[in-house]
Design an enzyme around this catalytic site. Structure first.
Site, PDB file in Angstrom:
ATOM      1  N   CYS A   1       0.874  -1.071  -0.136  1.00 55.39           N
ATOM      2  CA  CYS A   1      -0.008  -0.063  -0.011  1.00 55.39           C
ATOM      3  C   CYS A   1       0.662   1.344  -0.129  1.00 55.39           C
ATOM      4  CB  CYS A   1      -0.980  -0.118   1.334  1.00 55.39           C
ATOM      5  SG  CYS A   1      -2.388  -1.083   1.116  1.00 55.39           S
TER       6      CYS A   1
ATOM      7  N   HIS B   1      -6.422  -3.069  -1.291  1.00 55.74           N
ATOM      8  CA  HIS B   1      -5.729  -4.117  -0.584  1.00 55.74           C
ATOM      9  C   HIS B   1      -6.721  -5.209  -0.146  1.00 55.74           C
ATOM     10  CE1 HIS B   1      -3.050  -5.212   2.979  1.00 55.74           C
ATOM     11  NE2 HIS B   1      -4.296  -5.878   3.093  1.00 55.74           N
TER      12      HIS B   1
ATOM     13  N   ASN C   1       1.642 -16.947  -3.979  1.00 53.68           N
ATOM     14  CA  ASN C   1       2.089 -17.458  -2.590  1.00 53.68           C
ATOM     15  C   ASN C   1       0.831 -17.277  -1.652  1.00 53.68           C
ATOM     16  OD1 ASN C   1       4.549 -18.844  -3.171  1.00 53.68           O
ATOM     17  ND2 ASN C   1       5.402 -16.588  -2.823  1.00 53.68           N
TER      18      ASN C   1
ATOM     19  N   HIS D   1      -0.328 -10.496  -4.303  1.00 53.03           N
ATOM     20  CA  HIS D   1       0.508 -10.108  -5.449  1.00 53.03           C
ATOM     21  C   HIS D   1       0.744 -11.320  -6.421  1.00 53.03           C
ATOM     22  CE1 HIS D   1       2.835 -10.984  -1.955  1.00 53.03           C
ATOM     23  NE2 HIS D   1       3.717 -11.631  -2.619  1.00 53.03           N
TER      24      HIS D   1
ATOM     25  N   HIS E   1       3.634 -13.061  -8.528  1.00 50.52           N
ATOM     26  CA  HIS E   1       5.029 -12.883  -8.978  1.00 50.52           C
ATOM     27  C   HIS E   1       5.135 -13.252 -10.697  1.00 50.52           C
ATOM     28  CE1 HIS E   1       6.987 -13.068  -5.089  1.00 50.52           C
ATOM     29  NE2 HIS E   1       5.971 -13.600  -4.795  1.00 50.52           N
TER      30      HIS E   1
END
Ligand code: AMP
Length: 114
Positions: free
Chosen positions: A7, A46, A87, A100, A102
Site C-alpha cells: 500500500c 488492498h 503464494n 500479488h 510474481h
C-alpha cells in the site's frame, strides 16, 4: 491499509518505479529477484490473499491476466516463457499480506517448485 508495504508503494510513500500502472494495478521489480526478470503485479485495492477473493471478483481476475499478458508482450518474454506464482499463507511463504502475482522469466524453471 496501515503498515502494508505494498500500500505504501502504491501511494508513493515508498518510491518505486512502476513498469506498468493503470487504474487498478501496478507492476514493479521485486527487490530480491529470483530470476533475471522478477516482477510483482499488485492490485491497488488492498486484498489480503486468494482467500479473500469472491465470486464478484471475476473482472478483477480477468484484469490480472490481461496485465500479465500485456507486460509479457511489452518486455518480450511472452515468446521465451515465464512463470507466475501466487503464494498464499504461511506454508507457501507469503510474506506480504497484500495479494500479488510474481512474474518470473529469463531462465529455465524446474518442476516441482521447492
Ligand atoms: P511473497 O513471499 O509471495 O509474499 O512475496 C513478497 C515479495 O515482495 C518478495 O519476493 C519480496 O522480495 C518482495 N518485496 C518486499 N518488499 C519489497 C519492496 N519494497 N519492493 C519490491 N519488492 C518487495
Amino acid at each position: 491499509m496501515d503498515g502494508c508495504i505494498f500500500c505504501k508503494i502504491i501511494s508513493g510513500e515508498i518510491k518505486t518505479d512502476f513498469i506498468f500502472e493503470d487504474k487498478k494495478f501496478v507492476v514493479f521489480k521485486d527487490i530480491n529477484p529470483q530470476a533475471k526478470v522478477h516482477l510483482l503485479l499488485v492490485p491497488k485495492e488492498h486484498i489480503g490473499s486468494i482467500n479473500d477473493i469472491g465470486a464478484k471478483d471475476e473482472k478483477f481476475l480477468a484484469g490480472v491476466f490481461a496485465v500479465i499478458k500485456q507486460v509479457a508482450e511489452k518486455l518480450g518474454f511472452d515468446k521465451t516463457g515465464y512463470r507466475t506464482v501466487i503464494n498464499t499463507g504461511k506454508d507457501a511463504g507469503q510474506e506480504v499480506l497484500h495479494i500479488h502475482f510474481h512474474i518470473l522469466s529469463g531462465r529455465k524453471f524446474s518442476w516441482p517448485p521447492g
